[in-house]
Design an enzyme around this catalytic site. Structure first.
Site, PDB file in Angstrom:
ATOM      1  N   SER A   1       6.287 -28.430 -16.627  1.00  0.00           N
ATOM      2  CA  SER A   1       6.096 -29.876 -16.577  1.00  0.00           C
ATOM      3  C   SER A   1       5.065 -30.203 -15.518  1.00  0.00           C
ATOM      4  O   SER A   1       4.789 -29.397 -14.608  1.00  0.00           O
ATOM      5  CB  SER A   1       7.425 -30.555 -16.226  1.00  0.00           C
TER       6      SER A   1
ATOM      7  N   TYR B   1      15.421 -31.259 -11.823  1.00  0.00           N
ATOM      8  CA  TYR B   1      14.375 -31.009 -12.820  1.00  0.00           C
ATOM      9  C   TYR B   1      13.113 -30.484 -12.138  1.00  0.00           C
ATOM     10  O   TYR B   1      12.523 -29.478 -12.566  1.00  0.00           O
ATOM     11  CB  TYR B   1      14.079 -32.298 -13.584  1.00  0.00           C
TER      12      TYR B   1
END
Length: 253
Positions: free
Chosen positions: A143, A157
């Site tokens: 990401s 995350y």
């Protein structure tokens, strides 16, 4: 290559979003694609869509957070096709309670198990086969949060996605001598179903400016198309209208 000269790709999290788009793009390029995920019905839909377009695809239901299931899936692919040329480690999650003020250990553990351990389990599952082939490629979907720390994705995350970047580079350090290569693909915001889990769900207008799944599908197919001598160690991609650079109410939460 298989007897028919086909390359074989395994795409985790292949039932929707980036995984689905990647599977479709690879199949369009002539790969035999095996999609996996927890929802068999979603996988079957993707397989049918690829078949309708003239591609070759199969489905294996599994939870990447289970090392035994990951190993079993890899063994099943090798038993059927004789090889695995590409692993796209796309399965990943986030949770609504993601900030320090409301984070729960259960959510942290769940993200670590899927976003980090699941990536490692699948890499380990294909490693012996790829070493025997002296050829193989892995794309680990991380990401933008794997490169840039920000508040919105949350600590769990962000931490797992940073770890995936380190895991990818360490793989290349050890396995380049065996002809293997891995790429850490780090997309900014992509308009996928995972956005519904955000504390503030972006509007349709905001999502229209984001990367779309098909953009990542084309990127995955591009990375996979490189000749064996080429290793794209990491690829950072974002929307032109990058909300990480623009202060809005929805990306501050």
């Amino acid at each position: 290559m298989t007897k028919g000269g086909k390359r074989v790709a395994w795409v985790t999290g292949g039932g929707s979003g980036i995984g689905e788009a990647g599977a479709e793009a690879l199949a369009a390029d002539g790969w035999i694609v095996v999609v996996s995920g927890r929802r068999k019905d979603a996988l079957d839909t993707v397989v049918a869509k690829i078949a309708k377009a003239g591609g070759a695809a199969e489905a294996i239901a599994l939870d990447v957070a289970d090392a035994g299931e990951a190993r079993k899936a890899a063994d099943q692919i090798v038993a059927r096709h004789g090889r695995i040329d590409l692993l796209v480690n796309n399965a990943g999650i986030n949770v609504p309670k993601r900030s320090w003020k409301d984070m729960e250990l259960e959510g942290w553990d769940k993200l670590v198990q899927v976003n980090l351990n699941g990536v490692l389990y699948c890499m380990q599952a294909v490693l012996s086969t790829m070493r025997k082939q002296q050829d193989g490629s892995i794309i680990n979907v991380s990401s933008w949060a794997g490169r840039h720390v920000s508040k919105m994705p949350g600590p769990a995350y962000t931490t797992t996605k940073h770890a995936v970047l380190a895991l990818t580079h360490s793989f290349n350090m050890d396995e380049c001598v065996n002809g293997l290569r891995a790429c850490c693909l780090m997309p900014g915001e992509v308009a996928t179903p995972i956005l519904k889990l955000r504390p503030v769900v972006p509007s349709e207008a905001e999502q229209a400016k984001m990367l779309q799944p098909e953009d990542l599908g084309r990127t995955i197919a591009f990375i996979a198309s490189m000749p064996p001598r080429v290793c794209i160690n990491e690829l950072l991609i974002s929307p032109t209208h990058n909300r990480g650079f623009i202060q809005t109410p929805s990306n501050r939460d």
